[in-house]
Design a protein around this motif. Structure first.
Motif, PDB file in Angstrom:
ATOM      1  N   ALA B   2       0.968  -1.636  -0.105  1.00  0.00           N
ATOM      2  CA  ALA B   2       0.137  -0.128  -0.027  1.00  0.00           C
ATOM      3  C   ALA B   2       0.376   1.162  -0.322  1.00  0.00           C
ATOM      4  O   ALA B   2       0.533   1.773   0.497  1.00  0.00           O
ATOM      5  N   LEU B   3       1.428   1.374  -0.895  1.00  0.00           N
ATOM      6  CA  LEU B   3       2.727   2.870  -0.757  1.00  0.00           C
ATOM      7  C   LEU B   3       1.721   4.018  -1.162  1.00  0.00           C
ATOM      8  O   LEU B   3       2.282   4.633  -0.799  1.00  0.00           O
ATOM      9  N   GLY B   4       0.983   3.671  -2.047  1.00  0.00           N
ATOM     10  CA  GLY B   4       0.064   4.627  -2.201  1.00  0.00           C
ATOM     11  C   GLY B   4      -0.589   5.469  -0.526  1.00  0.00           C
ATOM     12  O   GLY B   4      -0.678   6.532  -0.581  1.00  0.00           O
ATOM     13  N   GLU B   5      -0.878   4.576  -0.192  1.00  0.00           N
ATOM     14  CA  GLU B   5      -0.981   4.465   1.824  1.00  0.00           C
ATOM     15  C   GLU B   5       0.064   5.546   1.942  1.00  0.00           C
ATOM     16  O   GLU B   5      -0.828   6.243   3.053  1.00  0.00           O
ATOM     17  N   SER B   6       0.712   4.580   1.967  1.00  0.00           N
ATOM     18  CA  SER B   6       2.237   5.689   3.137  1.00  0.00           C
ATOM     19  C   SER B   6       2.478   6.805   2.472  1.00  0.00           C
ATOM     20  O   SER B   6       2.710   7.738   3.202  1.00  0.00           O
ATOM     21  N   PHE B   7       2.255   7.109   1.510  1.00  0.00           N
ATOM     22  CA  PHE B   7       2.164   9.021   1.142  1.00  0.00           C
ATOM     23  C   PHE B   7       1.302   9.605   0.993  1.00  0.00           C
ATOM     24  O   PHE B   7       1.501  10.624   1.737  1.00  0.00           O
ATOM     25  N   SER B   8       0.124   8.891   0.987  1.00  0.00           N
ATOM     26  CA  SER B   8      -0.838  10.073   1.541  1.00  0.00           C
ATOM     27  C   SER B   8      -0.911  10.265   2.987  1.00  0.00           C
ATOM     28  O   SER B   8      -0.951  11.539   4.365  1.00  0.00           O
ATOM     29  N   PHE B   9       0.119   8.907   4.276  1.00  0.00           N
ATOM     30  CA  PHE B   9       0.153   9.155   5.321  1.00  0.00           C
ATOM     31  C   PHE B   9       0.963  10.343   5.341  1.00  0.00           C
ATOM     32  O   PHE B   9       1.368  11.130   6.875  1.00  0.00           O
ATOM     33  N   LEU B  10       2.828  10.418   4.947  1.00  0.00           N
ATOM     34  CA  LEU B  10       3.561  10.750   4.486  1.00  0.00           C
ATOM     35  C   LEU B  10       2.673  12.550   4.463  1.00  0.00           C
ATOM     36  O   LEU B  10       2.678  13.225   5.100  1.00  0.00           O
ATOM     37  N   HIS B  11       1.894  12.460   3.077  1.00  0.00           N
ATOM     38  CA  HIS B  11       1.098  13.883   3.092  1.00  0.00           C
ATOM     39  C   HIS B  11       0.651  14.407   3.849  1.00  0.00           C
ATOM     40  O   HIS B  11       0.547  15.778   4.450  1.00  0.00           O
ATOM     41  N   LEU B  55      -2.703  19.832 -25.308  1.00  0.00           N
ATOM     42  CA  LEU B  55      -3.429  18.586 -24.284  1.00  0.00           C
ATOM     43  C   LEU B  55      -3.252  17.405 -24.288  1.00  0.00           C
ATOM     44  O   LEU B  55      -4.069  16.620 -22.888  1.00  0.00           O
ATOM     45  N   ASP B  56      -2.426  16.852 -24.904  1.00  0.00           N
ATOM     46  CA  ASP B  56      -2.064  15.800 -24.807  1.00  0.00           C
ATOM     47  C   ASP B  56      -1.858  15.120 -23.291  1.00  0.00           C
ATOM     48  O   ASP B  56      -1.560  14.341 -22.709  1.00  0.00           O
ATOM     49  N   THR B  57      -0.610  16.868 -23.415  1.00  0.00           N
ATOM     50  CA  THR B  57       0.420  16.307 -21.956  1.00  0.00           C
ATOM     51  C   THR B  57      -0.947  16.676 -20.299  1.00  0.00           C
ATOM     52  O   THR B  57      -0.359  15.910 -19.851  1.00  0.00           O
ATOM     53  N   ILE B  58      -2.090  17.589 -20.364  1.00  0.00           N
ATOM     54  CA  ILE B  58      -3.143  17.318 -19.718  1.00  0.00           C
ATOM     55  C   ILE B  58      -3.333  17.012 -19.829  1.00  0.00           C
ATOM     56  O   ILE B  58      -4.014  16.376 -18.543  1.00  0.00           O
ATOM     57  N   LYS B  59      -4.200  15.864 -20.118  1.00  0.00           N
ATOM     58  CA  LYS B  59      -4.316  14.329 -20.038  1.00  0.00           C
ATOM     59  C   LYS B  59      -3.441  13.423 -19.618  1.00  0.00           C
ATOM     60  O   LYS B  59      -4.065  12.753 -18.667  1.00  0.00           O
ATOM     61  N   PHE B  60      -2.757  13.437 -20.073  1.00  0.00           N
ATOM     62  CA  PHE B  60      -1.409  12.875 -19.315  1.00  0.00           C
ATOM     63  C   PHE B  60      -1.700  13.036 -17.503  1.00  0.00           C
ATOM     64  O   PHE B  60      -1.943  11.662 -16.594  1.00  0.00           O
ATOM     65  N   LEU B  61      -1.939  14.649 -17.133  1.00  0.00           N
ATOM     66  CA  LEU B  61      -1.811  14.815 -15.597  1.00  0.00           C
ATOM     67  C   LEU B  61      -3.882  13.818 -15.168  1.00  0.00           C
ATOM     68  O   LEU B  61      -2.877  12.599 -14.328  1.00  0.00           O
ATOM     69  N   CYS B  62      -4.226  14.437 -15.945  1.00  0.00           N
ATOM     70  CA  CYS B  62      -5.326  13.671 -16.085  1.00  0.00           C
ATOM     71  C   CYS B  62      -5.721  11.785 -15.067  1.00  0.00           C
ATOM     72  O   CYS B  62      -6.407  11.760 -14.547  1.00  0.00           O
ATOM     73  N   ARG B  63      -4.888  11.615 -16.189  1.00  0.00           N
ATOM     74  CA  ARG B  63      -5.053   9.837 -16.589  1.00  0.00           C
ATOM     75  C   ARG B  63      -3.927   9.127 -15.774  1.00  0.00           C
ATOM     76  O   ARG B  63      -4.322   8.960 -14.861  1.00  0.00           O
ATOM     77  N   ASP B  64      -2.710   9.677 -16.424  1.00  0.00           N
ATOM     78  CA  ASP B  64      -1.786   8.719 -15.913  1.00  0.00           C
ATOM     79  C   ASP B  64      -1.339   9.064 -14.027  1.00  0.00           C
ATOM     80  O   ASP B  64      -0.807   8.308 -13.238  1.00  0.00           O
ATOM     81  N   LEU B  65      -1.180  10.334 -14.839  1.00  0.00           N
ATOM     82  CA  LEU B  65      -0.594  11.382 -13.270  1.00  0.00           C
ATOM     83  C   LEU B  65      -1.837  10.770 -11.595  1.00  0.00           C
ATOM     84  O   LEU B  65      -1.601  10.103 -11.028  1.00  0.00           O
ATOM     85  N   TRP B  66      -2.343  11.427 -12.008  1.00  0.00           N
ATOM     86  CA  TRP B  66      -3.882  10.383 -11.124  1.00  0.00           C
ATOM     87  C   TRP B  66      -4.208   9.794 -10.542  1.00  0.00           C
ATOM     88  O   TRP B  66      -4.558   9.225  -9.297  1.00  0.00           O
ATOM     89  N   GLY B  67      -4.030   9.023 -11.838  1.00  0.00           N
ATOM     90  CA  GLY B  67      -4.378   7.514 -11.805  1.00  0.00           C
ATOM     91  C   GLY B  67      -3.052   6.816 -10.520  1.00  0.00           C
ATOM     92  O   GLY B  67      -3.185   6.074  -9.423  1.00  0.00           O
ATOM     93  N   ALA B  68      -2.205   6.944 -11.208  1.00  0.00           N
ATOM     94  CA  ALA B  68      -0.666   6.662 -10.028  1.00  0.00           C
ATOM     95  C   ALA B  68      -0.183   7.253  -8.960  1.00  0.00           C
ATOM     96  O   ALA B  68      -0.359   6.527  -7.676  1.00  0.00           O
ATOM     97  N   VAL B  69      -1.062   8.245  -8.322  1.00  0.00           N
ATOM     98  CA  VAL B  69      -0.770   8.852  -7.529  1.00  0.00           C
ATOM     99  C   VAL B  69      -1.613   8.771  -6.705  1.00  0.00           C
ATOM    100  O   VAL B  69      -2.071   8.453  -5.354  1.00  0.00           O
ATOM    101  N   PHE B  70      -2.978   8.904  -7.647  1.00  0.00           N
ATOM    102  CA  PHE B  70      -4.717   8.844  -6.534  1.00  0.00           C
ATOM    103  C   PHE B  70      -5.377   7.645  -6.430  1.00  0.00           C
ATOM    104  O   PHE B  70      -6.171   7.457  -6.142  1.00  0.00           O
TER     105      PHE B  70
END
Lengths: 197, 151
Positions: B2-11, B55-70
């Motif tokens: 649960a590394l995502g949880e770990s980030f969340s606790f850290l944050h 726009l493709d870069t922004i979509k990357f944020l919405c999809r991939d970055l958000w997916g990996a982080v959140f």
């Protein structure tokens, strides 16, 4: 799909369905990098805020403690743990379940033969230092991962166990291994705890 | 794990710790997010970043970055096609730790500062300079506004 009408002339709403998230492998590595980088940013910021290594170490421990007292609840909710009957079982649980869950690693456990309440976690791999080759210049006493000690200490305290948790060895300081020492102290009496309420 | 949880606790420990509020602490948090965002983007495989247009870069944020982080994607994306993008998340995970209700609205900036920096830093490493601000109308929904700086 653009909207007709003039309510918000400067914005086009894009109504679109995002395709499935890209391969889970890359998402996982981004997630892991995020965590490692965030920890690094934390340490870097603390080094800016505090001149003395000791102060940074203390703050990391304190922050870790604050995390530990909340993390224990998350841990217990996520894992089915049978009741532990010895410090040895507890330490195994920390190493094999908790570390695995939150850091993706499984430290090995050793115990000090001459005392029944002293244990060590030997960290072979450590994601927190993945991007760190050596301590920053002038920071030779920095316990880079000291947060972990606070986390363990805080988590244990919430289950009525007090312990001293410190780094006994640190590869970043030139030691051969990275070793976290856990010394269980007198167990908080459950009855006493309840009476305080 | 649960590394995502770990980030969340850290944050959330940043928020409740000594960076409790005030203009300077928001700058600190945003700055940390910026460095992390840069680091994240620098570690991505080159092939994943061949965006043909902004726009493709922004979509990357919405999809991939958000997916990996959140572990989710943004719920909505708006743009005026002139360099302003609004990313909307109706259930932003870093806000759900806060109590629901209007009374905590004034606390929200510190929960969002790191993520603003994260977005700005990721874009910066991808060659796009921007300013990123966030706003909350009602918890736990929020919007991130990305304004691309033209050279």
């Amino acid at each position: 799909m653009s909207r007709p009408g003039n309510k918000r002339p400067e914005y086009h709403k894009i109504d679109w369905h995002l395709p499935a998230i890209s391969s889970s492998a890359s998402a996982h590595s981004m997630n892991r990098d995020l965590f490692v980088l965030t920890y690094g940013a934390l340490v870097a910021q603390l080094c800016k805020d505090y001149e003395k290594d000791e102060d940074v170490n203390n703050y990391l421990d304190k922050m870790g403690y604050g995390i530990g007292i909340r993390l224990i609840e998350d841990f217990l909710a996520r894992s089915y743990v049978k009741k532990c009957h010895s410090y040895s079982e507890i330490t195994d649980l920390i190493a094999q379940v908790a570390f695995k869950m939150y850091l993706g690693i499984t430290p090995s456990v050793t115990r000090n033969e001459s005392s029944r309440n002293e244990f060590s976690l030997i960290l072979d791999k450590n994601p927190l230092v993945e991007f760190v080759e050596e301590l920053p210049a002038g920071r030779s006493s920095l316990c880079y991962c000291n947060l972990l000690c606070g986390v363990i200490r805080g988590a244990l305290e919430m289950v009525h166990l007090t312990a001293d948790v410190t780094f006994l060895q640190d590869r970043l300081k030139g030691d051969k291994v990275t070793e976290i020492g856990i010394t269980f102290l007198k167990k908080l009496e459950e009855k006493k705890y309840r009476r305080k309420k | 794990p649960a590394l995502g949880e770990s980030f969340s606790f850290l944050h959330s420990s940043f928020i409740s710790s000594f960076w409790g509020g005030g203009r300077n602490s928001l700058t600190v948090l945003e700055g940390m997010g910026f460095r992390v965002g840069q680091g994240l983007a620098e570690r991505l495989p080159r092939g994943a970043l061949a965006f043909r247009e902004e726009l493709d870069t922004i979509k990357f944020l919405c999809r991939d970055l958000w997916g990996a982080v959140f572990r989710k994607q943004t719920d909505n994306l708006r743009t005026n096609h002139q360099g302003t993008y609004v990313l909307q998340d109706n259930n932003f995970p870093l806000l759900t730790q806060m109590a629901w209700g209007q009374q905590y609205l004034e606390e929200t900036p510190k929960f969002l500062a790191f993520t603003c920096g994260l977005l700005r830093g990721t874009l910066s490493a991808l060659g796009i300079e921007s300013s990123v601000t966030a706003s909350v109308a009602s918890l736990p929904a929020c919007k991130f506004q990305v304004v691309i700086q033209k050279a």
